[in-house]
Design an enzyme around this catalytic site. Sequence first.
Site, short mmCIF file in Angstrom:
data_model
loop_
_atom_site.label_atom_id
_atom_site.label_comp_id
_atom_site.label_asym_id
_atom_site.label_seq_id
_atom_site.Cartn_x
_atom_site.Cartn_y
_atom_site.Cartn_z
CG ASP A 137 30.22 120.30 4.82
OD1 ASP A 137 31.11 120.32 5.84
OD2 ASP A 137 29.76 121.34 4.55
CG HIS A 180 24.98 123.39 -0.61
ND1 HIS A 180 25.22 124.54 0.30
CD2 HIS A 180 24.87 122.66 0.68
CE1 HIS A 180 25.70 124.21 1.47
NE2 HIS A 180 25.45 122.68 1.65
CD GLN A 248 28.75 121.05 0.94
OE1 GLN A 248 29.57 122.01 0.91
NE2 GLN A 248 28.21 120.87 2.40
NE ARG A 278 22.37 125.18 12.34
CZ ARG A 278 23.44 125.19 11.36
NH1 ARG A 278 22.88 124.69 10.34
NH2 ARG A 278 24.36 125.62 11.49
CG ASP A 280 23.16 124.70 6.37
OD1 ASP A 280 24.06 124.98 7.55
OD2 ASP A 280 23.82 124.31 5.49
CD GLU A 322 24.95 128.27 9.81
OE1 GLU A 322 26.31 128.17 10.15
OE2 GLU A 322 24.76 128.07 8.24
CG HIS A 389 28.17 121.92 13.71
ND1 HIS A 389 27.04 122.82 14.06
CD2 HIS A 389 28.05 121.75 12.50
CE1 HIS A 389 26.84 123.54 12.90
NE2 HIS A 389 27.43 122.79 11.98
CG ASP A 390 29.86 125.11 11.69
OD1 ASP A 390 30.31 124.08 11.07
OD2 ASP A 390 28.77 125.77 11.13
NE ARG A 514 33.67 122.49 9.31
CZ ARG A 514 32.92 122.59 8.62
NH1 ARG A 514 31.92 123.31 8.82
NH2 ARG A 514 32.88 121.78 7.51
C1 GLC Z 1 26.72 125.55 7.73
C2 GLC Z 1 26.99 124.41 8.80
C3 GLC Z 1 28.40 124.06 8.22
C4 GLC Z 1 28.40 123.55 6.91
C5 GLC Z 1 27.92 124.70 5.83
C6 GLC Z 1 27.69 124.20 4.54
O1 GLC Z 1 27.49 126.69 7.85
O2 GLC Z 1 27.02 124.81 9.84
O3 GLC Z 1 28.67 122.92 9.01
O4 GLC Z 1 29.80 123.38 6.60
O5 GLC Z 1 26.47 125.24 6.27
O6 GLC Z 1 26.31 123.57 4.60
#
Ligand code: GLC
Length: 737
Positions: A137, A180, A248, A278, A280, A322, A389-390, A514
């Site tokens: 991922d 995760h 995950q 960050r 996540d 995030e 990146h998303d 993406r």
């Molecule tokens: C966050 C990341 C994304 C990822 C997700 C799972 O949203 O920005 O790219 O797929 O987490 O970790």
Amino acid sequence: MSRKTKNTSEKNTSARRRESAAERRERIFRERLAACYDEMKWLYCELYHNDEQAFSYFTEMLRRMYAERSAALHKWDEQREGSGWYKSGRTLGMCLYVDSFAGTLEGVREHLSYIEECGVNYLHLMPLLKSPEGKSDGGYAVSDFTEVDPRLGSMKDLARLTRDCHKKDIAVCLDFVMNHTSDEHEWAKKARAGDPDAQARYFFFDGWDVPNQFEPYIPDVFPTTAPGNFTWCSEAGKVVMTMFYPYQWDLNYANPTVFNDMTEAMLNLCNHGVDIVRLDAVPYIWKRRGTDCRNQPEVHSLVRLLRLAAGVVCPGTLLLGEVVMEPGKVMPYFGTVEKPECDMLYNVTTMATTWHTVATKDVRLLEHQLSIVYGLPREFTFLNYLRSHDDIGWGLDYDFLAQFGAEQTAHKKFLNDFLTGRWPGSPSRGELYNDDQLRGDARLCGTTASLCGIEAAEYEGDKEKLDWTVRRDIMLHAFLLTQSGVPVLYSGDEIGQTNDYTYHDDPLRRDDSRYIHRGRFRWEDAALRSDPSTREGRIFLTLRKLISIRAALPAFDSAADCWIINTGSDHVLGIGRYHRGQKLLALFNFGDDDQDIRLDTDGPCLDLMQAPAAILEAVLSGASEITATGAAAGVAEAAATDDAAGVAEAVATGAAAGVSLAAIIDAATDAAAGVAEAAATGAAAGTATSVGISTADPYGTMTDPDIMESDCVVRPGWIHIRCHDFRWLLHKYDSEA
Ligand code: GLC
């Protein structure tokens, strides 16, 4: 004193010095811990049912991580702690994948000069820890939090890179993928083999009964690429919770061992020089049956605990949350001014609303959204961006849009049609992401340049289209830089890099659109960045100009007062910023037609993008002196002279330091009049040189070939603004402030 005695006494002194340094360290640790101990213990014990043993492990772990932190990083903390260093207009971020940009961490280190050239001083390296190929991922499935992916380098390389970055005053941001682990993480392997302690780190269920009770309430994160929130683990003969991809595995933060170990993993990254962590997918870290398993109250206790832990071990570190959610759910992650949680959050709603505005050409929702942001405490800092990146999800304020008759599903479809270029006349070239046909809820991918239409214009070889699509790309960046907070560019956008379709042929990536905007950084295109006749150069040079203006002018500080200017047009967004006696008026025309806007100011403004280089330079160098008392008499005199060339020269020679900006604007008024006159008589080039104007000004030459006839001083009244263009107007400011 004999040599021997001297040596012994030197040794004793230095031993004392060493000891006192160690004591000082110890004292600082104790003081920091004591300052937050009660709150920390209270939060911890509430979450973990008074588990004193786990809490004492936690505080001992903090002590250990503190002791492991290098002297250089301790010093860095002391400089940064509480300084709000990231809040001035000087901070500019860039986000990149190590492999796409330069192959390895060492490669990134070798290319730091490019990062610097971009004006970037905050580097976000996308996930780089160990992650299984094909089940990664994009690096967000970590199999070892203590090792860098060997294809990218080692932990030593990471520490070396961060050290070099710090020398150049570049802060480093890294993801902490905390919700995760990869199913190949050591804990997951043990859990699969039946180890009950390891299984207790995740959410394991003997059968589908409990998962089936959870499921109806939890929306899918990846509805088409990874539907459902649970996965059958045949080796364990059990069901495991997997809200993202099946590989995950969600961590169970109700288990204090998980929290203790993950906090240690985070602090270990900080001890390798990571300045911004960050967090996540942070809203997902606490699960509760019968809820959507997002934003549970315990999440806030955990984030607050992380904030406190970082405050004890590495207080110079920032936490970036995030939280890709609707606005009402994002704000609580700031915590309160007294008890902050995240230092920074993504301004996801403004980002999505910006693309809504590109498609609809109607700025009213964006005005509404920005007014909400402007009403928040200044302590809350947003990370602003045009894209990441998303994907871009359409979390807009549909209640507000309803008054204009927009209905959610139909509106999302329109936005997606427009930005993928299916809408008649749209030059955008995006791709859909997780097209959930059932809910009519597709999201969108694409680089900024391709979404702006640059890709289509280049493909069609349509110069005129290229001109305005590049202008639009630049306008969006100018809007980004006008917002309060930290702007972060996505690597490649600074040269207008277009979509990368090669992922379509990669079996490991083809299902995840993406990757269209995570392509290899095109160094061959970057080589054109100094040539203003190319798309790359025009964008790059203009961005650099915008970035240096932003860095120099106090009006861009996060502490500025901001407001929406009523432009009288639904196509033109107007933003005012005021700080330390300086006022900036910014206008952005999202429409397809030129507009005339009534500018009601009580004096002239300097058009920062049209100002001749010499004048701009003077304004920027003078700007740093704005708070200095007393103006430089020499320059004030020069500003009063009748000779335009003389004024510009005097202003440009650096004598401007300390002069009030008002005087410089006055000087600019006179100089511009002289320039315009000279241009009219055909002596434009000569005049340009004589007053020190750079004829290679990329913005001017590319979008307005006859810059000599343009007036860099704008007076109150009607002003013209081209379609997809913007103005940054510096208002004659109050010198008393
Ligand atoms: C966050 C990341 C994304 C990822 C997700 C799972 O949203 O920005 O790219 O797929 O987490 O970790």
